[in-house]
Design an enzyme around this catalytic site. Structure first.
Site, short mmCIF file in Angstrom:
data_model
loop_
_atom_site.label_atom_id
_atom_site.label_comp_id
_atom_site.label_asym_id
_atom_site.label_seq_id
_atom_site.Cartn_x
_atom_site.Cartn_y
_atom_site.Cartn_z
N CYS A 232 34.26 16.73 29.51
CA CYS A 232 33.37 17.62 28.60
C CYS A 232 33.76 17.09 27.59
O CYS A 232 34.39 17.33 27.60
CB CYS A 232 33.07 18.95 29.63
SG CYS A 232 31.92 19.44 28.75
N LYS B 230 1.12 -1.02 0.23
CA LYS B 230 0.18 -0.41 -0.37
C LYS B 230 0.75 1.23 -0.08
O LYS B 230 1.64 1.52 0.96
CB LYS B 230 -1.19 0.24 1.54
CG LYS B 230 -1.94 1.11 1.21
CD LYS B 230 -2.58 1.09 2.50
CE LYS B 230 -4.20 2.21 2.46
NZ LYS B 230 -3.41 3.25 2.24
S1 IVH Z 1 -6.68 -0.25 -4.72
C1 IVH Z 1 -11.20 0.02 -4.71
N1 IVH Z 1 -3.87 -1.20 -4.15
O1 IVH Z 1 -4.66 3.83 -0.51
C2 IVH Z 1 -9.40 -0.22 -4.67
N2 IVH Z 1 -4.97 1.20 -3.57
O2 IVH Z 1 -7.86 3.45 0.98
C3 IVH Z 1 -8.90 1.00 -4.79
N3 IVH Z 1 -3.39 2.56 -2.44
O3 IVH Z 1 -7.40 5.00 -2.23
C4 IVH Z 1 -7.83 0.87 -4.05
N4 IVH Z 1 -1.17 1.61 -3.24
O4 IVH Z 1 -4.84 5.22 -2.71
C5 IVH Z 1 -4.54 -0.35 -4.26
N5 IVH Z 1 -1.77 -1.10 -3.77
C6 IVH Z 1 -2.55 -0.46 -4.23
C7 IVH Z 1 -2.70 1.21 -2.70
C8 IVH Z 1 -3.39 1.30 -3.14
C9 IVH Z 1 -2.23 2.51 -2.04
C10 IVH Z 1 -3.85 4.22 -1.91
C11 IVH Z 1 -4.78 4.45 -2.50
C12 IVH Z 1 -6.44 4.12 -1.86
C13 IVH Z 1 -5.88 4.18 -0.46
C14 IVH Z 1 -7.72 3.13 0.31
#
Ligand code: IVH
Length: 674
Positions: free
Chosen positions: A411, A121
């Site tokens: 010191c 993420k």
């Molecule tokens: S999937 C409907 N995959 O995390 C699916 N999100 O609230 C939408 N994010 O809005 C998101 N890495 O900004 C997805 N590998 C990833 C991600 C990811 C970062 C962010 C994205 C999303 C928020 C989760």
């Protein structure tokens, strides 16, 4: 061969060739992290294309690499409606809830083993890209999920966003992903901001968001933003599984997540989470968790969405409060009371929104108990108080050559006086009254916000003045206004800043006695104790004359405070300092506030949120001056809550309990009417 050169080159053909070649090199470099040509060769291709386009403006295409660095500044961002709502994910910090998610998915689908896809993420800003006829047509921020800002000009500057899709069957599509920044880029931008004396950015995500909102895309290009794709929608090809969509995205020319794993069971997904909880520190960018998604698209549509989150995906978030870095050195810091503290010098690292490069190691015992050694990889943590702490050594990374650390007994200042270690105390002290580091710290403490709050006399200025020998003791501060010529001769000083300094020094003469007492830096006399002392002994003469017994008779004053106060006033140099400050007009008598109105007597106030027109401290002083008390938490006994901007849980609690709430403005009116 000569012939060839003489042949006229068709600019239409040549520019198309160049566009394709440059796009390919961009992708190799920014998506696949490799390159086939030198920077110089690359620049030559770009220059040639620019030249052709300059001579033949009709040949400029939307997907030309020359269009990445946008032209004119953007006025206001246009709002655009998303073709499908941009959802966000349900978050959790608990592994059990990931198991619950799996149970809901299995029950919802009525199958035993749905396949999942796990991804990192990325901690950045969500972005939706629309391609029409294979060309990037629109880039939009999430906004409220239904519509967002058109930031196409800025997103074009992101080299890992293809301006034209690589040849697959897909011509029109919506791609979603995350715009983010590499940690190194972020640290470098902050390093430069620091050098220029500018405000520092809190973290890469905020800087990314701010960058995308810039009106000048040339400035955006310099920020080296990145893009990673994680979602695809198109009618040009039947789509069946998320994992295959990711492969397709890669074939279309996008960077996809650095780690993607298809997991035949939730246990595999759990292992992925465990693995990355450790390994995330080795990534060159920040992630804040792992996303677990149901792989089959028909399963996804069967499960659907609730409110704004799909039921087919979940984000497991890591506690943002830990990180690993290298302990490059252990230095000593001398405090204003002579305490010598070991300090961890760390390879700068991002942790929960700020860059950490130093952390206190408290004392010798702390270092020894943890067996911290220079060169160790250590885990650092931020507690509730947001002060970073070194929590442990990562033993698996310990170097064979490392040696245990021993506290030096001299010191670190140029005088190198011997330190001493009082019986029963963990601290080592430098007792040399002339220690320049102690003097510096004492000056800084005296001038600091919570003490005399001298505007224009910040830590850097004090360092300069000490170095220039304009300050050798606290009393010298009040002589600075007479030393205009010498100060103006120093770097960074101008008549204006000098004027501000003089104003700040003059204003500090009015600070109440309790603050002065705190500012003197007497060991164990913090702000609270200073207030108690100033109330019990309303003048410095009474305090100087007080015996240990008289001191300890005061409720809340114990033996160590009493003895420290006595030691301070028994010292001839300190008495001389008090005398000099007194002559300069500093307050050594408590203002008689018994006659001041006591209308807040027996009332307890809670301050929450950010105040705009006054500092938190000013608000507190105003309340205390009227006999009121300050508390940190809201209860039924709270009389009033003052809620500034962005007030959160305390405001909610007050509303729940029916405690009266004032805005900052209402509070100021209350003060001015009293
Ligand atoms: S999937 C409907 N995959 O995390 C699916 N999100 O609230 C939408 N994010 O809005 C998101 N890495 O900004 C997805 N590998 C990833 C991600 C990811 C970062 C962010 C994205 C999303 C928020 C989760």
């Amino acid at each position: 061969m000569q012939q060839l050169f003489d042949l006229p080159i068709d600019p239409t053909i040549r520019s198309a060739e160049l566009r394709e070649a440059i796009a390919r090199h961009d992708r190799l470099y920014y998506v696949e992290a490799r390159s086939e040509i030198s920077d110089r060769e690359y620049d030559a291709l770009l220059a040639e294309l620019q030249q052709i386009e300059l001579a033949n403006p009709e040949l400029v295409t939307a997907d030309s690499p020359t269009q990445r660095v946008g032209g004119l500044p953007i006025g206001a961002f246009r709002t655009v409606t998303h073709s499908a709502p941009m959802l966000s994910l349900a978050n959790t910090y608990s592994r059990e809830e990931v198991q619950d998610f799996d149970r809901r998915v299995r029950e919802g689908l009525g199958i035993e083993n749905p396949h999942y896809v796990c991804e990192l993420k990325y901690d950045g800003v969500a972005m939706s890209l629309t391609y029409t006829d294979g060309i990037l047509a629109l880039a939009a921020t999430r906004g409220d999920g239904q519509s967002g800002d058109d930031v196409t000009a800025n997103v074009r500057t992101i080299q890992s966003v293809p301006l034209r899709l690589l040849s697959t069957n897909i011509r029109s599509a919506t791609i979603r992903g995350e715009v983010y920044m590499l940690a190194e880029t972020f640290l470098e931008i902050n390093r430069r901001a620091e050098q220029a004396g500018e405000k520092l950015y809190a973290n890469p995500r905020n800087l990314t968001a701010g960058t995308l909102k810039q009106k000048d895309s040339k400035a955006v290009a310099k920020r080296e933003l990145q893009f990673v794709a994680y979602w695809l929608d198109t009618n040009d090809e039947p789509l069946t599984a998320h994992s295959l969509n990711l492969e397709l995205l890669a074939a279309m020319g996008f960077a996809i997540g650095k780690a993607v794993r298809t997991c035949p069971s939730i246990d595999d997904a759990m292992n992925f989470i465990t693995e990355w909880d450790e390994k995330r520190f080795d990534l060159p960018f920040q992630i804040d968790g792992i996303v677990v998604k149901v792989d089959a698209l028909r399963h996804q549509s069967e499960l659907g969405a609730v409110a704004r989150s799909p039921r087919w995906a979940m984000a497991y978030k890591f506690e943002a409060k830990k990180a690993q870095t290298v302990l490059t050195d252990i230095t000593l810091q001398v405090g204003r009371t002579g305490v010598v503290t070991p300090v961890a010098e760390l390879t700068p690292i991002l942790l929960a929104g700020s860059t950490i490069s130093r952390a206190t190691l408290h004392n010798e015992d702390f270092v020894q108990e943890k067996d911290l050694r220079i060169g160790d990889t250590v885990e650092i943590e931020k507690g509730g108080d947001v002060i970073p702490k070194v929590s442990s050594v990562v033993m698996s990374e310990r170097l064979e050559s490392s040696v245990p650390w021993n506290m030096p007994h001299v010191c670190p200042c140029p005088l190198k006086s011997k330190l001493h270690h009082p019986d029963g105390e963990v601290n080592w002290y430098c007792d040399d009254a002339g220690c320049p580091w102690q003097i510096l710290r004492r000056l800084q403490h005296f001038s600091s916000r919570d003490a005399m709050d001298i505007e224009g006399l910040g830590e850097k200025a004090i360092e300069q003045f000490v170095e220039a020998q304009l300050l050798t003791s606290i009393a010298d501060i009040y002589r600075l206004p007479e030393r205009m010529d010498e100060i103006l001769a120093l770097e960074r000083w101008a008549p204006k800043s000098f004027e501000k300094l003089v104003g700040g020094i003059n204003a500090s003469r009015a600070q109440p006695f309790a603050r002065v007492l705190f500012a003197l830096g007497i060991r164990f006399v913090g702000e609270g104790v200073a207030k108690i002392l100033a109330r019990a002994f309303p003048s410095v003469d009474e305090l100087t004359a007080a015996s240990i017994e008289q001191l300890t008779n005061v409720h809340e004053i114990g033996a160590s405070i009493a003895s420290s106060v006595r030691t301070f006033f028994d010292d001839a140099d300190n008495r001389e300092l008090v005398q000099a400050l007194r002559t300069s007009g500093v307050q050594f008598i408590s203002a008689d506030n018994t006659v001041a109105s006591q209308e807040f007597a027996n009332k307890t106030f809670v301050l929450t949120g950010e105040l705009v027109a006054m500092t938190r401290r000013e608000a507190e002083e105003n309340i205390e001056a009227r006999g009121g008390k300050i508390s940190g938490s809201v209860s039924k006994r709270t009389s009033l809550v003052v809620a500034g901007q962005n007030a959160g849980s305390k405001l909610n609690k007050a509303q729940e309990l029916g405690v009266p709430v004032l805005t900052e403005e209402e509070f100021r009116n209350l003060l001015s009417n009293s």
